[in-house]
Enzyme design. Sequence first.
Site, PDB file in Angstrom:
ATOM      1  N   THR A  43       0.818  -1.219   0.000  1.00 25.68           N
ATOM      2  CA  THR A  43       0.000   0.000   0.000  1.00 25.68           C
ATOM      3  C   THR A  43       0.841   1.254   0.000  1.00 25.68           C
ATOM      4  OG1 THR A  43      -1.857  -1.057   1.083  1.00 25.68           O
ATOM      5  CG2 THR A  43      -1.666   1.307   1.392  1.00 25.68           C
ATOM      6  N   TYR A  57      -8.036   0.862  -3.393  1.00 23.34           N
ATOM      7  CA  TYR A  57      -6.902   1.350  -4.187  1.00 23.34           C
ATOM      8  C   TYR A  57      -6.192   0.129  -4.748  1.00 23.34           C
ATOM      9  CZ  TYR A  57      -4.680  -0.193   0.064  1.00 23.34           C
ATOM     10  OH  TYR A  57      -4.303  -0.954   1.138  1.00 23.34           O
ATOM     11  N   SER A  90       1.827  -7.678  -0.555  1.00 23.21           N
ATOM     12  CA  SER A  90       2.617  -8.637   0.233  1.00 23.21           C
ATOM     13  C   SER A  90       1.891  -9.938   0.546  1.00 23.21           C
ATOM     14  CB  SER A  90       3.105  -7.998   1.525  1.00 23.21           C
ATOM     15  OG  SER A  90       2.053  -7.872   2.458  1.00 23.21           O
ATOM     16  N   THR A 123       1.555  -4.408   4.117  1.00 21.69           N
ATOM     17  CA  THR A 123       1.378  -4.636   5.562  1.00 21.69           C
ATOM     18  C   THR A 123       0.875  -6.037   5.872  1.00 21.69           C
ATOM     19  OG1 THR A 123      -0.874  -3.770   5.437  1.00 21.69           O
ATOM     20  CG2 THR A 123       0.904  -2.204   5.981  1.00 21.69           C
ATOM     21  N   ASP A 124       0.269  -6.724   4.883  1.00 20.77           N
ATOM     22  CA  ASP A 124      -0.360  -8.024   5.186  1.00 20.77           C
ATOM     23  C   ASP A 124       0.633  -9.047   5.722  1.00 20.77           C
ATOM     24  OD1 ASP A 124      -3.081  -8.318   2.732  1.00 20.77           O
ATOM     25  OD2 ASP A 124      -2.594  -6.830   4.274  1.00 20.77           O
ATOM     26  N   LYS A 196       0.229  -7.253  12.541  1.00 23.26           N
ATOM     27  CA  LYS A 196      -0.880  -6.422  12.049  1.00 23.26           C
ATOM     28  C   LYS A 196      -2.125  -6.946  12.747  1.00 23.26           C
ATOM     29  CE  LYS A 196      -3.208  -4.910   7.792  1.00 23.26           C
ATOM     30  NZ  LYS A 196      -3.195  -5.034   6.303  1.00 23.26           N
ATOM     31  N   GLU A 314      -2.180 -28.033  28.311  1.00 26.57           N
ATOM     32  CA  GLU A 314      -3.374 -28.576  27.623  1.00 26.57           C
ATOM     33  C   GLU A 314      -3.111 -29.984  27.106  1.00 26.57           C
ATOM     34  OE1 GLU A 314      -6.206 -25.637  28.045  1.00 26.57           O
ATOM     35  OE2 GLU A 314      -6.425 -27.493  26.917  1.00 26.57           O
TER      36      GLU A 314
END
Length: 357
Positions: A43, A57, A90, A123-124, A196, A314
């Site tokens: 971006t 965009y 990305s 950013t992904d 993110k 667990e």
Amino acid sequence: MLASSIVRRAARHTLAAVCLSFLSLAALAQSKPNVVILATGGTIAGAGATAANSATYQAAKVPVDKLIAGVPELKDVASVRGEQVFQIASESFTNAHLLTLAKRVSALARQADVDGIVITHGTDTLEETAFFLTLTVRTDKPIVVVGSMRPGTAMSADGMLNLYNAVSVAANPSAKGKGVLVTMNDQIFSARDVSKTINIVTNAFNSQWGPLGMNVEGKAYWFRAPVKRHTMNSEFDIDKIDSLPDVDIVYAYGSVPATAYEAFGKDKALIHAGTGNGSVADRIVPVLQGLRAKGVHIIRSARVPEGFVLRNSEQPDDKYDWVVAHDHKPQKARILAMLALTKTSDTKELQRIFWEY
Ligand code: DAS
């Protein structure tokens, strides 16, 4: 006579002083740190149809030289040059992109005329790339990964200031030795634990352990330092890695089927993005035991955003010969597991690596 010689001498001194200060300013201008910007898309290189399009965009459109030209203030903090390594969104990154980018970063970091490196990135998957770099690039020079949540064409675009902050940090000697850093929204994060966490706001990047500091008007303010291994203190070296083993992730949920796990039966390791504390449904335990018996390592991570997976809580990890991912989210556990498996397939060694990085 005496008076005129005094005036002449004073004039000579003044001229010398002016020349000296000019030369020292020129020298100072030349002595700005050299920062290389490696552009990969995203971006921060995006473009929308109107200034109102802050979320609609096309990513990966603007070339690196235009990004640099768009922030003339960069030259106040560093001598900057750019390289276009990729031009992609990305989410389309692959292991091959990680290897190519990290090798380029490593080569530049070895150059005496490079003081810092900035990577502009979507950013992904920015957090995955930044983590991969901090684990594999053997340098203490500042390496800063940066993106933006809005394209440069939008009102209140964040890319310009994010890039200015990234270059300021990369040019700042105080950023040396802190591992790979991520600068977003005026904050400075460790590549290790930043993620993110929100998908369209400018404060999208966060860490459950908090930022390391902030960068404000070109100045870095530090409040904490990383405690886990990275860069110079890492046992992984990108210059000795040419391929990465298959490691995939299964996102667990109520009624998750065995097929989701068996699909990766040929992997070197499987990241179980478990519910809660990395929990495993009773019907899935034998499936994972079967995969382990076939040589697939099982690494329990968790789908919940914070906390860390406790070993032998667990599930009896010792008994099942499983690994826990500690506080690493599934996408980061995958990055670390791939690198760890280039070194060892011993469970105890894998677990050590997850404790130490
Ligand atoms: N698609 C996103 C990416 O390239 C755009 C971005 O936020 O950078 O990661």
